[in-house]
Design an enzyme around this catalytic site. Sequence first.
Site, PDB file in Angstrom:
ATOM      1  N   GLU A 185      21.691  -6.426 -37.720  1.00 52.72           N
ATOM      2  CA  GLU A 185      22.172  -7.650 -37.059  1.00 52.72           C
ATOM      3  C   GLU A 185      23.046  -8.442 -38.041  1.00 52.72           C
ATOM      4  O   GLU A 185      22.646  -8.699 -39.157  1.00 52.72           O
ATOM      5  CB  GLU A 185      20.994  -8.499 -36.559  1.00 52.72           C
ATOM      6  N   CYS A 240      21.623 -14.032 -25.627  1.00 56.89           N
ATOM      7  CA  CYS A 240      20.613 -14.552 -24.700  1.00 56.89           C
ATOM      8  C   CYS A 240      19.721 -15.584 -25.388  1.00 56.89           C
ATOM      9  O   CYS A 240      19.563 -16.702 -24.901  1.00 56.89           O
ATOM     10  CB  CYS A 240      19.779 -13.393 -24.151  1.00 56.89           C
ATOM     11  N   LYS A 246      18.839 -22.388 -20.054  1.00 53.46           N
ATOM     12  CA  LYS A 246      17.747 -22.668 -19.103  1.00 53.46           C
ATOM     13  C   LYS A 246      16.906 -23.854 -19.560  1.00 53.46           C
ATOM     14  O   LYS A 246      16.356 -24.594 -18.744  1.00 53.46           O
ATOM     15  CB  LYS A 246      16.876 -21.425 -18.908  1.00 53.46           C
ATOM     16  N   GLY A 265      32.359 -19.319 -12.325  1.00 52.30           N
ATOM     17  CA  GLY A 265      31.329 -18.272 -12.283  1.00 52.30           C
ATOM     18  C   GLY A 265      29.982 -18.911 -12.589  1.00 52.30           C
ATOM     19  O   GLY A 265      29.849 -20.142 -12.614  1.00 52.30           O
ATOM     20  N   GLU A 290      39.648 -23.199 -11.246  1.00 52.71           N
ATOM     21  CA  GLU A 290      39.447 -21.766 -10.962  1.00 52.71           C
ATOM     22  C   GLU A 290      40.819 -21.109 -10.747  1.00 52.71           C
ATOM     23  O   GLU A 290      41.629 -21.606  -9.972  1.00 52.71           O
ATOM     24  CB  GLU A 290      38.564 -21.628  -9.706  1.00 52.71           C
ATOM     25  N   ALA A 293      34.857 -21.453 -19.561  1.00 52.72           N
ATOM     26  CA  ALA A 293      33.837 -20.505 -19.064  1.00 52.72           C
ATOM     27  C   ALA A 293      34.553 -19.445 -18.235  1.00 52.72           C
ATOM     28  O   ALA A 293      34.358 -19.320 -17.027  1.00 52.72           O
ATOM     29  CB  ALA A 293      32.784 -21.249 -18.241  1.00 52.72           C
ATOM     30  N   GLY A 306      34.645 -16.076 -18.633  1.00 51.22           N
ATOM     31  CA  GLY A 306      34.168 -14.704 -18.776  1.00 51.22           C
ATOM     32  C   GLY A 306      33.958 -14.311 -20.234  1.00 51.22           C
ATOM     33  O   GLY A 306      34.087 -15.134 -21.135  1.00 51.22           O
ATOM     34  N   HIS A 327       1.198 -18.111   3.416  1.00 49.80           N
ATOM     35  CA  HIS A 327       1.726 -19.283   4.122  1.00 49.80           C
ATOM     36  C   HIS A 327       1.112 -20.551   3.531  1.00 49.80           C
ATOM     37  O   HIS A 327      -0.095 -20.573   3.258  1.00 49.80           O
ATOM     38  CB  HIS A 327       1.378 -19.206   5.612  1.00 49.80           C
TER      39      HIS A 327
HETATM   40  C1  LIG Z   1      25.591 -19.429 -21.366  1.00 45.13           C
HETATM   41  C2  LIG Z   1      25.003 -18.108 -20.970  1.00 45.13           C
HETATM   42  C3  LIG Z   1      23.912 -18.069 -20.131  1.00 45.13           C
HETATM   43  C4  LIG Z   1      23.344 -16.857 -19.780  1.00 45.13           C
HETATM   44  N1  LIG Z   1      22.280 -16.859 -18.945  1.00 45.13           N
HETATM   45  C5  LIG Z   1      21.709 -15.691 -18.587  1.00 45.13           C
HETATM   46  C6  LIG Z   1      20.569 -15.667 -17.748  1.00 45.13           C
HETATM   47  O1  LIG Z   1      20.067 -16.705 -17.335  1.00 45.13           O
HETATM   48  N2  LIG Z   1      20.035 -14.468 -17.438  1.00 45.13           N
HETATM   49  C7  LIG Z   1      20.562 -13.297 -17.887  1.00 45.13           C
HETATM   50  O2  LIG Z   1      20.044 -12.226 -17.561  1.00 45.13           O
HETATM   51  N3  LIG Z   1      21.652 -13.275 -18.683  1.00 45.13           N
HETATM   52  C8  LIG Z   1      22.237 -14.446 -19.045  1.00 45.13           C
HETATM   53  N4  LIG Z   1      23.320 -14.437 -19.886  1.00 45.13           N
HETATM   54  C9  LIG Z   1      23.877 -13.135 -20.306  1.00 45.13           C
HETATM   55  C10 LIG Z   1      23.070 -12.548 -21.472  1.00 45.13           C
HETATM   56  O3  LIG Z   1      23.003 -13.486 -22.504  1.00 45.13           O
HETATM   57  C11 LIG Z   1      23.701 -11.266 -21.955  1.00 45.13           C
HETATM   58  O4  LIG Z   1      23.904 -10.399 -20.877  1.00 45.13           O
HETATM   59  C12 LIG Z   1      22.815 -10.586 -22.974  1.00 45.13           C
HETATM   60  O5  LIG Z   1      22.631 -11.418 -24.078  1.00 45.13           O
HETATM   61  C13 LIG Z   1      23.434  -9.259 -23.432  1.00 45.13           C
HETATM   62  O6  LIG Z   1      22.609  -8.689 -24.387  1.00 45.13           O
HETATM   63  P1  LIG Z   1      23.200  -7.635 -25.434  1.00 45.13           P
HETATM   64  O7  LIG Z   1      22.024  -7.157 -26.201  1.00 45.13           O
HETATM   65  O8  LIG Z   1      24.057  -6.666 -24.766  1.00 45.13           O
HETATM   66  O9  LIG Z   1      24.192  -8.463 -26.374  1.00 45.13           O
HETATM   67  P2  LIG Z   1      24.059  -9.779 -27.217  1.00 45.13           P
HETATM   68  O10 LIG Z   1      22.953 -10.625 -26.753  1.00 45.13           O
HETATM   69  O11 LIG Z   1      25.411 -10.376 -27.241  1.00 45.13           O
HETATM   70  O12 LIG Z   1      23.648  -9.261 -28.651  1.00 45.13           O
HETATM   71  C14 LIG Z   1      24.487  -8.490 -29.435  1.00 45.13           C
HETATM   72  C15 LIG Z   1      24.097  -8.701 -30.877  1.00 45.13           C
HETATM   73  O13 LIG Z   1      24.816  -7.796 -31.679  1.00 45.13           O
HETATM   74  C16 LIG Z   1      25.233  -8.440 -32.865  1.00 45.13           C
HETATM   75  N5  LIG Z   1      26.382  -7.691 -33.375  1.00 45.13           N
HETATM   76  C17 LIG Z   1      27.606  -7.547 -32.819  1.00 45.13           C
HETATM   77  N6  LIG Z   1      28.354  -6.700 -33.553  1.00 45.13           N
HETATM   78  C18 LIG Z   1      27.580  -6.312 -34.588  1.00 45.13           C
HETATM   79  C19 LIG Z   1      27.780  -5.433 -35.678  1.00 45.13           C
HETATM   80  N7  LIG Z   1      28.908  -4.737 -35.811  1.00 45.13           N
HETATM   81  N8  LIG Z   1      26.767  -5.279 -36.576  1.00 45.13           N
HETATM   82  C20 LIG Z   1      25.599  -5.930 -36.440  1.00 45.13           C
HETATM   83  N9  LIG Z   1      25.352  -6.764 -35.412  1.00 45.13           N
HETATM   84  C21 LIG Z   1      26.330  -6.939 -34.507  1.00 45.13           C
HETATM   85  C22 LIG Z   1      25.576  -9.850 -32.402  1.00 45.13           C
HETATM   86  O14 LIG Z   1      25.550 -10.744 -33.486  1.00 45.13           O
HETATM   87  C23 LIG Z   1      24.455 -10.090 -31.405  1.00 45.13           C
HETATM   88  O15 LIG Z   1      23.332 -10.649 -32.026  1.00 45.13           O
HETATM   89  C24 LIG Z   1      23.893 -15.645 -20.278  1.00 45.13           C
HETATM   90  C25 LIG Z   1      24.990 -15.664 -21.145  1.00 45.13           C
HETATM   91  C26 LIG Z   1      25.544 -16.886 -21.493  1.00 45.13           C
HETATM   92  C27 LIG Z   1      26.723 -16.898 -22.418  1.00 45.13           C
END
Ligand SMILES: Cc1cc2nc3c(=O)[nH]c(=O)nc-3n(C[C@H](O)[C@H](O)[C@H](O)COP(=O)(O)OP(=O)(O)OC[C@H]3O[C@@H](n4cnc5c(N)ncnc54)[C@H](O)[C@@H]3O)c2cc1C
Length: 479
Positions: free
Chosen positions: A37, A45, A54, A188, A209, A277, A279, A460
């Site tokens: 990491e 997340c 949340k 979104g 939008e 926001a 994407g 119910h």
């Molecule tokens: C504001 C917001 C609200 C959200 N709310 C929700 C929700 O309510 N419910 C839900 O299901 N999803 C939600 N999401 C989406 C969710 O956060 C993501 O889908 C989820 O975090 C994806 O997980 P991941 O493990 O793919 O990536 P990430 O959580 O992005 O984790 C990737 C990790 O890899 C690390 N990394 C990257 N490159 C490298 C590298 N080369 N070497 C070492 N480490 C590296 C990063 O530092 C990071 O810690 C939300 C997102 C946002 C932005």
Amino acid sequence: MITSTFDFDLIVIGAGYGGFDAAKHAAEKGLKVAIIESNDMGGTCVNKGCVPSKALLAASGKVREIANYDHLSKFGIHTSPVRFERSKIADHANNLVSNIRSNLTKTLTRVGVEIIRGFGRIAAHQKVGVRTKNGVDQIFTCENIIIATGSSPFVPPGITLDNRTVFTSDDAVKLEWLPRWIAIIGSGYIGLEFADVYTALGCEVTMIEALENIMPTFDPDITKLAKKTLLESRYIETKSNVFATKVEPGCPVKVELTDANSKEIVDSLHVDAVLVATGRVPNSKNLNLESVGIKVKKGYIPIDDKMRVINDKVIVPNVWAVGDVTGKLMLAHTAAAQGTIAVENICGQSKQIDYKTIPAATFTHPEISSVGLSESESKELAKKESFDLGVVKSYFKANSKALAELESDGMLKLLFNKNSGKVLGAHIFGLHAADLIQEVANAISRNQSVIELSSEIHTHPTLSEVVEVAYKQAALQIK
Ligand SMILES: Cc1cc2nc3c(=O)[nH]c(=O)nc-3n(C[C@H](O)[C@H](O)[C@H](O)COP(=O)(O)OP(=O)(O)OC[C@H]3O[C@@H](n4cnc5c(N)ncnc54)[C@H](O)[C@@H]3O)c2cc1C
């Protein structure tokens, strides 16, 4: 059992939700696992996404409820003007983030995962390089690699961030100040959730939008209903079919709006802050993916349903990818499920994911949720597979629990195959929609028919009867 001639059986790059679940599951299965990491453990997340947003929604939702004098007076409840401390709300989110991050890190350590801090990359086949913050570079060998590097906010050209007056969700979750007037670019789920937080805390919101209609990713009937409650009744001004082509930070923030069709500048705004926001983009740069022949598509790592990385249908051996970096239903629970499935396949079990069974939710007040196919996708499928499409709507205003709560704005739309009775999808707007959708997701996952589902008994009075009513209506239409 996997060979031990490698430093590790499995190296996971990225400790977000996807990487965490993969590493934990693999260690529990007896594999020697390392996770790399480069930033905070827990990824988007935990640190900048689901968890802090949340927490803010929970606190601001309470403010909204207590400040809603009209609503409360219908119960005969009278409150004095609500007071809140922004900094304490922000602390609530920050403390939750720290707790969950710490628990997650402890869990990995407890199950025996080695945590390596630094930026990971593929060094060669079955080799991973890590560069630590102080520049030390190390190479580790491993049987398998899982890439779980996640995503970052997308900032369109012309928009300059200063992370104070113009910022993305990465900074919005810190709730460092409350702008009097904020423009949110993007309608979104992230834009909508922050609009919910900001309006509850007394900020004026304008939503911008680029597509023709506001909330373009939601079911059109759900949007019609949700727009009234979430946008119109909160006096949120909406501007659609326009691009924010220039955003300059400062006091005020200057926003230039360009018509999506004519490409002419049509408006300009001077606001106190802008939340971008628009994407997210995959974190797939500097991973040296080419060294093992991985070709990204629009930055996303192509995978099959077993999480194997593929190039033009050819499997890249020993490399797997999960989570946002794969671009499939970019949600925390998708990433986690993909992580577990990747490990199952690494361990010789043949497991596949079915994205149609994965629910999605927007945690506004009230919530929006969905699972499975959209109505237009269902129509296409019905045509292709020659079946009749069934569509039924079940309303919260006919539900005793929703009426008791004086929260009867809401609807569930159920899409199903009239010939087989199989559920194709559902879209909900209303109180606790995020919880209600799970029942339909489970039905899709189990391939159940509405005939079978319509005989299941619901408590119910509960909101779950909204789902029961939809199943019963649908069952009447089965041929
Ligand atoms: C504001 C917001 C609200 C959200 N709310 C929700 C929700 O309510 N419910 C839900 O299901 N999803 C939600 N999401 C989406 C969710 O956060 C993501 O889908 C989820 O975090 C994806 O997980 P991941 O493990 O793919 O990536 P990430 O959580 O992005 O984790 C990737 C990790 O890899 C690390 N990394 C990257 N490159 C490298 C590298 N080369 N070497 C070492 N480490 C590296 C990063 O530092 C990071 O810690 C939300 C997102 C946002 C932005």
